[in-house]
Structure formats: C-alpha cells, structure tokens
Motif scaffolding. Structure first.
Motif, short mmCIF file in Angstrom:
data_model
loop_
_atom_site.label_atom_id
_atom_site.label_comp_id
_atom_site.label_asym_id
_atom_site.label_seq_id
_atom_site.Cartn_x
_atom_site.Cartn_y
_atom_site.Cartn_z
N ARG A 27 0.84 -1.21 0.00
CA ARG A 27 0.00 0.00 0.00
C ARG A 27 0.86 1.25 0.00
NH1 ARG A 27 -2.93 3.58 3.46
NH2 ARG A 27 -2.17 2.63 5.39
N PHE A 28 1.96 1.24 0.77
CA PHE A 28 2.84 2.40 0.76
C PHE A 28 3.53 2.54 -0.60
CE2 PHE A 28 6.95 4.44 1.17
CZ PHE A 28 6.61 5.64 1.78
N ILE A 29 4.03 1.43 -1.13
CA ILE A 29 4.79 1.48 -2.39
C ILE A 29 3.90 1.89 -3.55
CG2 ILE A 29 6.02 0.05 -4.08
CD1 ILE A 29 7.10 -1.59 -1.72
N LEU A 30 2.71 1.29 -3.65
CA LEU A 30 1.86 1.51 -4.81
C LEU A 30 1.03 2.79 -4.73
CD1 LEU A 30 0.55 -2.13 -5.34
CD2 LEU A 30 2.46 -1.01 -6.51
N ASP A 31 0.64 3.20 -3.52
CA ASP A 31 -0.28 4.34 -3.38
C ASP A 31 0.40 5.61 -2.90
OD1 ASP A 31 -2.11 2.44 -4.08
OD2 ASP A 31 -3.22 2.45 -2.20
N THR A 32 1.30 5.50 -1.93
CA THR A 32 1.87 6.69 -1.29
C THR A 32 3.17 7.14 -1.94
OG1 THR A 32 0.89 5.97 0.81
CG2 THR A 32 2.58 7.68 0.92
N LEU A 33 4.06 6.22 -2.23
CA LEU A 33 5.37 6.58 -2.77
C LEU A 33 5.30 7.37 -4.07
CD1 LEU A 33 8.40 6.22 -2.16
CD2 LEU A 33 8.36 4.16 -3.57
N ALA A 63 -1.34 -4.21 -13.03
CA ALA A 63 -0.16 -3.41 -13.40
C ALA A 63 -0.50 -2.23 -14.30
CB ALA A 63 0.88 -4.30 -14.07
N ASP A 64 -1.59 -2.31 -15.03
CA ASP A 64 -1.98 -1.21 -15.92
C ASP A 64 -2.91 -0.21 -15.24
OD1 ASP A 64 -3.98 -3.09 -15.69
OD2 ASP A 64 -4.62 -2.98 -17.77
N GLU A 65 -3.11 -0.37 -13.95
CA GLU A 65 -3.93 0.55 -13.18
C GLU A 65 -3.04 1.41 -12.29
OE1 GLU A 65 -7.08 -1.50 -11.14
OE2 GLU A 65 -7.17 -3.06 -12.68
N THR A 66 -3.54 2.57 -11.91
CA THR A 66 -2.72 3.48 -11.10
C THR A 66 -3.40 3.92 -9.81
OG1 THR A 66 -3.60 5.37 -12.36
CG2 THR A 66 -1.53 4.40 -13.13
#
Length: 412
Positions: A27-33, A63-66
C-alpha cells in the motif's frame, strides 16, 4: 553495465495470514510513494510463493492501473473473518476419524485412474478460495504480460509426487532461462490462473492439495518460500524482497529464552517454532548468497579492472545467456515479532470469533494465556483484527525505508 532501464523484480514470501504485512508494505509502495517521490513503482518481474503468490498475481493483474491498488489489496484482508474462512464446528471435530478413513476412498479412486480436483485436507478452504477468485481481475495478468508491461510472473509450488519445486511462469519471453544446475527446481511456462495461486498456497494437511493438469501441488513454501532464485535467473538488476519473519536476533535475552523453553512441552507451540525456522532460513541464505557474489565481482573489478566480469563470464560458460552481474537488493521485513503480536491480539480482543478450528488451536497452544508467542496462529489467523495490525506495521516499515525505495525505482 548497460545504459538501458534496469530490470526490477519483486519477490513476495509465503506465510499464511502474515501476508497482511505484505499488503501494508505494498500500500505504501503503490499508493503513497508515487505522490511523495514522483516515481512510478513498476516491476518487470513478479515472483511469489503461497500468500505471496496471490499478491504477485494481484500486482501483475493490476499493473496497468494506477489508482488505489494498495488500498484495494488491504481491503481484501479487511473483509476476512477467521470463523468464516475456516468453517469447523464441534460436530466437524467428531467427524474427523471418519474423514481420515475417507482417505482410503480417495486412494482407491487414484488407483482406478480417477483424478479428483483436490486431495485430502482437514479444512474446507472454499470460502478462502472464493475470496481469492473474486478479489483479483485474473484476465489482467495475460493482458499485461502480452502487452509487455510485465515481463514474467512466477508462482512457486511444490509437486507432491516428486517433492520438486515447480515455478509456474506466465512470460512474454520466447524462452525461459534453463535451470539445469538445480535438478529439484523447474520453471514451467503456463498461462496463470487462480488454480496455480491456490496450489502454491495449499498448506499440507490443513489445506487440500490442488490438481493442476495431471499432477498435484502443495504449498510452494516447502521448497521455495522466498523465490529469489527465479528473479535472479530471469535477469533482474534490482530485487525488492518482502519477508514475513522478524529478523533473527542472535542475542535473545535469557528471560525470553526461558519462556520459550518452558513451552516446548506443548507440541503445537513447538510446531509454530518449526514453521518459523522453515520460513526464516531461505531468505537469510538466498540474500547472503546474493551479497557474496556481489562482493566477489566488486573485489575482482577492484583488483583486475573493469574487464574482470566480462572475462569471468567468458571463462565460466561462454555459450550461456546467464551471466554473472552485480544485483542490487532491498529487503523489507517486519520490525515486530508477528508471533508475539498474534498472541497479543488473541489475548486483548475478547470479541474475536475464532470459530471451532482456530479456537481449538488457541487452547492447545496456550496462546494469549501461558504462551506469550503464538507463531502457529500467526499463520492461520485470517481475520481483519489481526490483519489490520499487520498492514499498519507493513506500511510504517515501508515508510521508514522511503528514501531507499525511491532510489530503488529511479532509473539510471
């Protein structure tokens, strides 16, 4: 060193309910970082075992979502209730002898050439399987591999008949790298489906083994709990490893050692410690081997010049596409002892509904009463009460490594 973009891999460990920690880190890597560091946290290679295999499939499928990928993953864990995941009543307990005798019927079916989809397991895992099926957009894996957004997705399982680790690979490559030097590990090209992830997560005896084709598979953690080796074979330049065991402390204080020794007469408590040993050793060994090779290459360049690595590879195996090179690694592991945390959750939450099976284990292990550590339960407590705590720790641990993570994702 090539000036091309470095190939990044993520390696996700097995550990049952401890996997909620991985969800918090992600969650930190994909959303916050991305918003804090202005980088895109993408991976060319995704490898996972057991619960890590399920997370690996989620990463590849989205992987194709942000937007909110990490939050969605944490929400899957937030929907879990252990009494719903493991439906095991007192009546089921008294039926155990009959279920055990039922193994003879399955054996007869196998001798007659029949192949049931599942082999014997103590628990009905249908609720957990249904949650996995519904929570991951499985078609996204093939779409992202075909488009080249993901190079290869690996899921490790253990083939029951041979004891061999089989790494199922959904890949965009024309050929997978050979593994001739290790006879007990095999990479197999396949179109990944929920079946492969469930096979990787099939804890022996507790969860039924899963049939894939004509073969049966069990938890990949038996042979390849932290699948670092496939990432290396696939040519990763940078590898992010998320472990699920607290780093071992060589200087365990005397009081803690005495507490543990006093509980060793309880076989369930001891089994939890054995599970810890199985989960801990591979990550320590694999990372140490990676550092050892890096040190050799760096020392060689220092002593003999920049041509050292090229000459070494030419002498070792001039015809092989697998070349020695320096690989960067970043390992994130729990800052707290998750077995001790499980004991705290069991002791401090009187409203937690364990259900029949986990409640029985709680009593047998003395978790939350005589035992201050609940290692066995820490792998089986698929419940939001426990998962939220783990996800919070995972998020904080990743946040504490923010600078290192930002550097990991920057392209040289």
């Amino acid at each position: 060193m090539s000036a091309a973009k470095p190939r990044r891999a993520i390696v996700l460990s097995g550990g049952g309910a401890r996997g909620a920690y991985e969800a918090g880190v992600l969650r930190f890597i994909l959303d916050t970082l991305p918003s804090r560091a202005g980088i895109i946290p993408d991976f060319e290679i995704v490898c996972g075992t057991s619960v890590g295999a399920i997370h690996a499939c989620f990463i590849a499928a989205t992987a194709d979502e942000t937007e909110r990928r990490g939050e969605r993953l944490v929400q899957i864990w937030d929907r879990m209730r252990v009494h719903e995941i493991f439906k095991f009543t007192t009546r089921d307990f008294f039926r155990l002898p009959r279920r055990i005798l039922g193994v003879k019927r399955v054996a007869q079916q196998l001798r007659e050439g029949q192949r049931p989809d599942r082999l014997y397991g103590l628990l009905d895992t249908e609720p957990l399987e249904r949650l996995v099926l519904q929570s991951i957009p499985w078609r996204g894996i093939r779409r992202n591999v075909r488009s080249g957004r993901i190079d290869t997705v690996c899921v490790a399982a253990t083939q029951v008949a041979t004891g061999r680790a089989v790494v199922f690979c959904d890949s965009n490559r024309a050929e997978l790298p050979p593994w001739a030097s290790v006879s007990n590990i095999r990479m197999q090209r396949i179109r990944l489906s929920p079946l492969h992830a469930l096979a990787s997560a099939a804890i022996p005896l507790l969860f039924p083994s899963v049939r894939v084709g004509a073969r049966y598979y069990a938890d990949g953690g038996l042979r390849l709990n932290t699948p670092l080796a496939p990432a290396v074979r696939l040519g990763a330049d940078k590898i992010l490893v998320i472990g699920l065991t607290h780093p071992s402390d060589a200087s365990v204080n005397e009081a803690t050692a005495q507490e543990r020794t006093a509980e060793f007469g309880n076989p369930m408590y001891l089994f939890g410690k054995v599970l810890n040993a199985l989960m801990l050793s591979p990550i320590e060994t694999d990372v140490a081997r990676l550092h050892f090779v890096n040190n050799i290459l760096e020392a060689g360049v220092e002593a003999y010049g920049d041509e050292f690595v090229g000459k070494l590879n030419a002498e070792l195996n001039p015809d092989s596409s697998l070349k020695l090179k320096r690989i960067e690694d970043l390992v994130i592991r729990p800052s707290e002892d998750l077995g001790r945390l499980a004991a705290e959750v069991v002791r401090d939450d009187p409203e937690l509904d364990f259900g029949g099976f986990v409640g029985m284990l709680r009593r047998l292990t003395g978790a939350g009463t005589t035992a201050k550590e609940a290692d066995l339960l820490s792998y089986l407590l698929f419940d939001a009460t426990y998962a939220r705590r783990l996800a919070e720790i995972g998020y904080r641990d990743a946040e504490a490594r923010e600078d290192e993570l930002a550097e990991f994702f920057r392209s040289e």
